[in-house]
Design an enzyme around this catalytic site. Structure first.
Site, PDB file in Angstrom:
ATOM      1  N   SER A 149      83.152  -2.863  11.974  1.00 52.91           N
ATOM      2  CA  SER A 149      84.554  -2.976  11.530  1.00 52.91           C
ATOM      3  C   SER A 149      85.240  -3.962  12.462  1.00 52.91           C
ATOM      4  O   SER A 149      84.726  -4.249  13.554  1.00 52.91           O
ATOM      5  CB  SER A 149      85.218  -1.594  11.640  1.00 52.91           C
ATOM      6  OG  SER A 149      86.628  -1.699  11.682  1.00 52.91           O
ATOM      7  N   TYR A 162      86.955   6.503  15.508  1.00 53.44           N
ATOM      8  CA  TYR A 162      86.430   5.407  14.682  1.00 53.44           C
ATOM      9  C   TYR A 162      86.133   4.166  15.519  1.00 53.44           C
ATOM     10  O   TYR A 162      85.056   3.562  15.402  1.00 53.44           O
ATOM     11  CB  TYR A 162      87.448   5.088  13.585  1.00 53.44           C
ATOM     12  CG  TYR A 162      86.944   4.152  12.515  1.00 53.44           C
ATOM     13  CD1 TYR A 162      86.049   4.602  11.550  1.00 53.44           C
ATOM     14  CD2 TYR A 162      87.369   2.829  12.458  1.00 53.44           C
ATOM     15  CE1 TYR A 162      85.591   3.753  10.548  1.00 53.44           C
ATOM     16  CE2 TYR A 162      86.917   1.972  11.463  1.00 53.44           C
ATOM     17  CZ  TYR A 162      86.037   2.439  10.507  1.00 53.44           C
ATOM     18  OH  TYR A 162      85.577   1.591   9.522  1.00 53.44           O
TER      19      TYR A 162
HETATM   20  P1  NDP Z   1      84.105   5.105   1.306  1.00 57.56           P
HETATM   21  O1  NDP Z   1      84.777   6.306   1.825  1.00 57.56           O
HETATM   22  O2  NDP Z   1      84.549   4.510   0.010  1.00 57.56           O
HETATM   23  O3  NDP Z   1      82.528   5.357   1.209  1.00 57.56           O
HETATM   24  C1  NDP Z   1      81.840   5.954   2.251  1.00 57.56           C
HETATM   25  C2  NDP Z   1      80.396   6.126   1.866  1.00 57.56           C
HETATM   26  O4  NDP Z   1      79.700   6.730   2.952  1.00 57.56           O
HETATM   27  C3  NDP Z   1      80.217   7.020   0.663  1.00 57.56           C
HETATM   28  O5  NDP Z   1      79.195   6.499  -0.142  1.00 57.56           O
HETATM   29  C4  NDP Z   1      79.794   8.340   1.284  1.00 57.56           C
HETATM   30  O6  NDP Z   1      78.926   9.050   0.434  1.00 57.56           O
HETATM   31  C5  NDP Z   1      79.017   7.890   2.497  1.00 57.56           C
HETATM   32  N1  NDP Z   1      79.002   8.883   3.566  1.00 57.56           N
HETATM   33  C6  NDP Z   1      80.054   9.338   4.285  1.00 57.56           C
HETATM   34  N2  NDP Z   1      79.641  10.246   5.188  1.00 57.56           N
HETATM   35  C7  NDP Z   1      78.289  10.355   5.051  1.00 57.56           C
HETATM   36  C8  NDP Z   1      77.298  11.116   5.705  1.00 57.56           C
HETATM   37  N3  NDP Z   1      77.592  11.970   6.702  1.00 57.56           N
HETATM   38  N4  NDP Z   1      76.001  10.975   5.306  1.00 57.56           N
HETATM   39  C9  NDP Z   1      75.704  10.123   4.306  1.00 57.56           C
HETATM   40  N5  NDP Z   1      76.597   9.387   3.639  1.00 57.56           N
HETATM   41  C10 NDP Z   1      77.877   9.490   4.019  1.00 57.56           C
HETATM   42  O7  NDP Z   1      84.190   4.045   2.490  1.00 57.56           O
HETATM   43  P2  NDP Z   1      84.126   2.458   2.544  1.00 57.56           P
HETATM   44  O8  NDP Z   1      83.351   1.924   1.409  1.00 57.56           O
HETATM   45  O9  NDP Z   1      85.473   1.975   2.806  1.00 57.56           O
HETATM   46  O10 NDP Z   1      83.298   2.265   3.898  1.00 57.56           O
HETATM   47  C11 NDP Z   1      81.954   1.850   3.932  1.00 57.56           C
HETATM   48  C12 NDP Z   1      81.656   1.371   5.351  1.00 57.56           C
HETATM   49  O11 NDP Z   1      82.489   0.257   5.637  1.00 57.56           O
HETATM   50  C13 NDP Z   1      81.946   2.408   6.435  1.00 57.56           C
HETATM   51  O12 NDP Z   1      80.981   2.309   7.453  1.00 57.56           O
HETATM   52  C14 NDP Z   1      83.294   1.974   6.949  1.00 57.56           C
HETATM   53  O13 NDP Z   1      83.524   2.399   8.257  1.00 57.56           O
HETATM   54  C15 NDP Z   1      83.169   0.471   6.844  1.00 57.56           C
HETATM   55  N6  NDP Z   1      84.426  -0.230   6.827  1.00 57.56           N
HETATM   56  C16 NDP Z   1      85.301  -0.076   5.794  1.00 57.56           C
HETATM   57  C17 NDP Z   1      86.485  -0.769   5.789  1.00 57.56           C
HETATM   58  C18 NDP Z   1      87.460  -0.653   4.678  1.00 57.56           C
HETATM   59  O14 NDP Z   1      88.541  -1.217   4.785  1.00 57.56           O
HETATM   60  N7  NDP Z   1      87.172   0.033   3.594  1.00 57.56           N
HETATM   61  C19 NDP Z   1      86.864  -1.667   6.892  1.00 57.56           C
HETATM   62  C20 NDP Z   1      85.860  -1.748   7.929  1.00 57.56           C
HETATM   63  C21 NDP Z   1      84.696  -1.064   7.882  1.00 57.56           C
HETATM   64  P3  NDP Z   1      79.264  10.485  -0.225  1.00 57.56           P
HETATM   65  O15 NDP Z   1      80.676  10.863   0.132  1.00 57.56           O
HETATM   66  O16 NDP Z   1      79.069  10.284  -1.703  1.00 57.56           O
HETATM   67  O17 NDP Z   1      78.258  11.376   0.378  1.00 57.56           O
END
Ligand code: NDP
Length: 257
Positions: A149, A162
């Site tokens: 990030s 985070y």
């Molecule tokens: P979302 O909340 O839309 O998606 C998160 C994903 O991670 C889901 O598919 C969820 O699956 C999965 N997940 C969460 N916890 C777990 C776990 N313990 N085990 C397995 N799977 C897990 O988030 P984003 O798409 O926004 O984020 C994706 C990545 O990008 C993250 O690493 C985030 O930190 C990073 N990021 C995002 C930004 C943004 O602005 N959106 C900015 C910078 C970085 P499910 O709930 O179906 O199990």
């Protein structure tokens, strides 16, 4: 080979954790469009199946499979690696995207909240890299993409869990890049700024916080979801063959300040 051919992923197998929604879903789609067979995970088998089915239907000739995986469990991470190799015939690209964010002043956060973010965002990435190591090293080829990030390199208040976790993701990326260079495996981090996903609903719905973010971004807006796939395909492909140990921002210029 033309430069565009170097971006093709035909014959490659890519695994995207948290590929059922948000940025992971976009990256899984992009990798499939570039020709890769895609394995994606969610903690919920139905959600994983649904996303895999959508990708298989929307990209002509694509193969996609969904698996349930809690990334903080080493056992489950190893199972997904094994099943991907068995079901899709290999593993070349690992996108460690699954992640969570729990925000708040440190004295208002439960210790369990800190631990949960670290378990998912740091241990989850380590687990998947550990689980894929044997296969990638043996084939002397791999592309590992860890999703950090902007908070891997800059700070904001109320982000102790985070930002700590994402700083660790960038450092883990650098260590593994050094460790695995001799095996033909590149390891890079992408460092996104704000994109409109479930993780950011609370920020988007708070007009003051939303404006604060926009004010920090030279391009003057959040990222569009379809602006993440290009970097994923680049880092997953032979177009990035001399790139390793990098942390690449996709943040509208935020961290250029
Ligand atoms: P979302 O909340 O839309 O998606 C998160 C994903 O991670 C889901 O598919 C969820 O699956 C999965 N997940 C969460 N916890 C777990 C776990 N313990 N085990 C397995 N799977 C897990 O988030 P984003 O798409 O926004 O984020 C994706 C990545 O990008 C993250 O690493 C985030 O930190 C990073 N990021 C995002 C930004 C943004 O602005 N959106 C900015 C910078 C970085 P499910 O709930 O179906 O199990």
């Amino acid at each position: 080979m033309s430069v565009l051919d170097k971006f093709r992923l035909d014959g490659r197998v890519a695994l995207v954790t948290g590929g059922n929604r948000g940025l992971g879903r976009q990256m899984a789609q992009a990798l499939a469009e570039a020709g890769a067979a895609v394995a994606l995970t969610s903690r919920d088998q139905e959600r994983a199946d649904q996303a895999a089915q959508e990708i298989a239907q929307s990209v002509a000739g694509a193969t996609a499979a969904g698996y349930a995986c809690e990334v903080s469990s080493y056992e489950q991470s190893a199972q997904v690696v094994e099943r991907t190799i068995a079901d899709l015939g290999g593993l070349h690209v690992v996108v460690n995207n699954a992640g969570i964010n729990i925000r708040g002043p440190i004295d208002e956060l439960a210790p369990e909240a800190f631990q949960q973010v670290i378990d998912t965002n740091v241990t989850g990435v380590w687990n998947m890299c550990r689980a894929a190591a044997g296969h990638l090293k043996a084939q002397r080829y791999g592309r590992v993409i860890n999703v950090g990030s902007t908070l891997s390199i800059i700070a904001l208040p109320e982000r102790t869990p985070y930002a700590s976790s994402k700083g660790a993701v960038l450092q883990m990326t650098r260590v593994l890049a050094l460790e695995w260079a001799q095996y033909g495996i590149t390891v890079n981090a992408m460092l996104p700024g704000p994109f409109s996903t479930e993780m950011n609903l609370a920020l988007e719905q708070d007009p003051e916080k939303y404006r604060e973010f926009i004010a920090r971004i030279p391009l003057g807006r959040w990222g569009d979801l379809d602006e993440i796939g290009g970097l994923a395909v680049f880092l997953a492909s032979d177009a990035s063959s001399f790139v390793t140990g990098a942390g690449m921002t996709v943040d509208g210029g935020w961290t250029a300040h």
